[in-house]
Scaffold this motif. Sequence first.
Motif, PDB file in Angstrom:
ATOM      1  N   THR A 198       0.858  -1.118  -0.057  1.00  0.00           N
ATOM      2  CA  THR A 198       0.109  -0.085  -0.254  1.00  0.00           C
ATOM      3  C   THR A 198       0.686   1.200  -0.017  1.00  0.00           C
ATOM      4  OG1 THR A 198      -1.879  -1.229   1.159  1.00  0.00           O
ATOM      5  CG2 THR A 198      -1.649   1.214   1.436  1.00  0.00           C
ATOM      6  N   VAL A 199       1.896   0.963   0.870  1.00  0.00           N
ATOM      7  CA  VAL A 199       2.788   2.397   1.021  1.00  0.00           C
ATOM      8  C   VAL A 199       3.450   2.668  -0.546  1.00  0.00           C
ATOM      9  CG1 VAL A 199       4.805   3.275   1.875  1.00  0.00           C
ATOM     10  CG2 VAL A 199       3.144   2.302   3.385  1.00  0.00           C
ATOM     11  N   ALA A 200       3.921   1.573  -1.053  1.00  0.00           N
ATOM     12  CA  ALA A 200       4.483   1.446  -2.445  1.00  0.00           C
ATOM     13  C   ALA A 200       3.587   2.485  -3.565  1.00  0.00           C
ATOM     14  CB  ALA A 200       4.839   0.240  -2.865  1.00  0.00           C
ATOM     15  N   GLU A 201       2.181   2.054  -3.350  1.00  0.00           N
ATOM     16  CA  GLU A 201       1.413   2.411  -4.350  1.00  0.00           C
ATOM     17  C   GLU A 201       1.082   3.902  -4.090  1.00  0.00           C
ATOM     18  OE1 GLU A 201      -0.130   1.244  -6.867  1.00  0.00           O
ATOM     19  OE2 GLU A 201       0.732  -0.520  -6.905  1.00  0.00           O
ATOM     20  N   VAL A 202       1.062   4.280  -2.855  1.00  0.00           N
ATOM     21  CA  VAL A 202       0.894   5.761  -2.387  1.00  0.00           C
ATOM     22  C   VAL A 202       2.201   6.524  -2.913  1.00  0.00           C
ATOM     23  CG1 VAL A 202       0.792   7.312  -0.289  1.00  0.00           C
ATOM     24  CG2 VAL A 202      -0.661   5.316  -0.500  1.00  0.00           C
TER      25      VAL A 202
END
Length: 797
Positions: free
Chosen positions: A206-210
């Motif tokens: 999720t952090v990577a996508e953000v």
Amino acid sequence: MIKAVARPRQWQRWVCSSCLSQRAAPTPQHRRFATSPKSTAAGFESFVPASHAPLNREDDVALRSVFDHPKFWRDFSSAPGGVSVGLFRNAFLKEPRGFLTFARVSLNRARAVVAKVLAASSVVEYRAIVRDLDRLSDILCRVLDMADFVRVTHPDRNMQRMASKAWELVYQYMNELNTMSGLHDQLAAAMANPDVTAVWSEEEKTVAEVLKLDFTKSAVNLPQKYRDRFVALSSEISAVGSAFVQEMAPDQDTLILPSSELRGMDPLQARALTRGGSVYLPTLSGPAALALRTVHSPDARKLIYYASRTASRRSVEMLEYLMKLRAELATLSGFESYGHLSLRDRMMARSPEAVDQFLRALAESNRPKARQEMAELLIEKQKAHPLATTLDPWDKDYYSDLIRRQLRLTGRQGDLLSPYFSLGVVMQGLSRLFTELYGIRLVPRQPLVGETWHPDVRRLDVISDTDGHVAVLYCDLFYRADKSPNPAHFTVRCSREISEAEMAEVWEQTQQDPEMAIFGSPESASNDGMTFSRQQGNTIKQLPTIALVCDFQQPSAQGGDQPALLSYFQLETLFHEMGHAIHSVLARTSFQTVSGTRCATDLAELPSTLMEYFAADASVLARFARHHETNEPLPYRMVAQKVRQAKRFEASDTEGQIILAMLDQALHSERAGRPGFDSTDIFHGIQKTFGSGPPDPRGTRWQGFFGHLSGYGSTYYSYLFDRVLAQRVWDVVFRSGAQGGALKRENGERLKESLLKWGGARDPWRCLSEVLGDERLAEGGEEAMALVGSWGSTRQE
């Protein structure tokens, strides 16, 4: 894109009833809460609490006493002399110039992380990139968030000035990172490698996508000349937006009216504005708003309405220029409109089309009640003007206020309720509520030398019955002339897991830098001296550090040892802001990018708005609200009357917010980039199409006063969206079923486990679907947005 994420705030709430209202006298045993940090020869060592105890009477009594009894607080907070531990126990911030040291050390740490990310080449190194980029963001946010808070709250001008310098240094570096394509390329390479992503947790993904979307929105993947234009546009948008808000002005600054025309207005206010038989009424002022509600003469109200709804041409031109700049920025970044660009980032709606579905469905569900309210206003007008068949725009506030007055209890409502809401009792009630729902409590802690920015600031430790010390809460709740009167929640530092490798790296830097020799351990150095916790498996987490700011009356101003008494509105405000705080407390994620309120922007106000329902619930208020002198329980009928009065024209108020949200969407659509763009025509057209009441007349230009267009930028609908969701969560989770559902632990756990604890680390639609038990929400999209709109936002009786 590495950035500091703003906290939601405006410019962003139990056990034995017999001891709820005990008035405690200061006693020596309360000093056991005053625990000093350990000292070492090498310097400062953070205090690490280890209490897992459930709610106990001594904590409960002390909590009320530190807020309600000034004498008790002075005794409790008096610390022996010693060296300053630094603001918020940040060991760099022992004096103003320490902010520059803090910024310099942080920039050195950040550059080391950047070098590490850019040098990554192996699978093992690529697997660490998300954690490294999150750490890089945290390093910068520690300075920016701290400095941002100090600049607007700290009473020392020199401290403010140094905080501003530190902020500028770090912000400049952050902008350099946002144009550094190497970071974007390394993240993209990591995300494209299945051997890397296979070991990432869901939170890491999720952090990577953000982070990937942040880079895309900053145009870092474009050729250099386009990146340069993006930076120039961004800078100009910031400058124009600030100028629009600061310089907005009416077409006519002051109205001059015969004093005889203002019959019905508070005579004291009218007299203060009278010179030579005429009233000089500032167009944009509290007295002008009061006159619209109370002046009997429709001709006078008409003049005031036109003046207060007509912005200067310069204000409107500046607004339209801002919209055109944003449209160009969106086109440059490859988006259809600025709305499409803005809604792609941390938003549940994800597109303007979905927002449109929500607003239209909400307007449809709200329309019958709004029309009914307009009919009631016309009936009230006909009592004085029997031949009237329509309402004029300047009638609405006047007749609404006339009807509301008939609902008020005899006497001054605030005086009737305030004695039951001493600040200490309310804080006690909040702690008990959180214990009932989530198993956490608020425990007073003696502030150390230099830890707080003012003697009135109370430090509370947030203690979980299962996880021990989980957050630090600083409460700056009393009025001071040198601070903003706006209630606010600041997350000064977010939750984040600190790895052993990171601590070792920071400790090595500490040994090489004389300015970092103030720390006595790797854990302390990695936290800048601030409080941390040690979890199972020896995991270190930096604790969320939160500041709540309000402007309640000082207890000492009321004489003797009397407590500060809150109005019901102030009680609701404190519950609201504490809702933000509890979100930051419970969402203790491993990555700061998604911790606490760093969730979807249009979800961030749900926990705080939900707390307003707790503030109005009879079973909740019965657990703590007692008269501060007689110990009598609060007569709930007075609160019910206050709520009914506030809700009397709720549908009309909602309709007004729907129109503003639609205006925000329209001005940030592709129309802003077309020839002939006219914000006045757009606003009046929306009013005529979706309004139940009379629209603004020709010649007015109210949109030039809509300062939120600068800050929200196509996300103003979030306020309405979260209002609807808060009502739905309240009805489904806390009000349905057995009596006392608002205080049931299983209901609190349901909300925490399904939604609050995730912060931004989980799809918010999935969170909502789970907490509401409604699979129709699970995938989000336009149909889900329309469904939410169809629920409406009018509170049920």
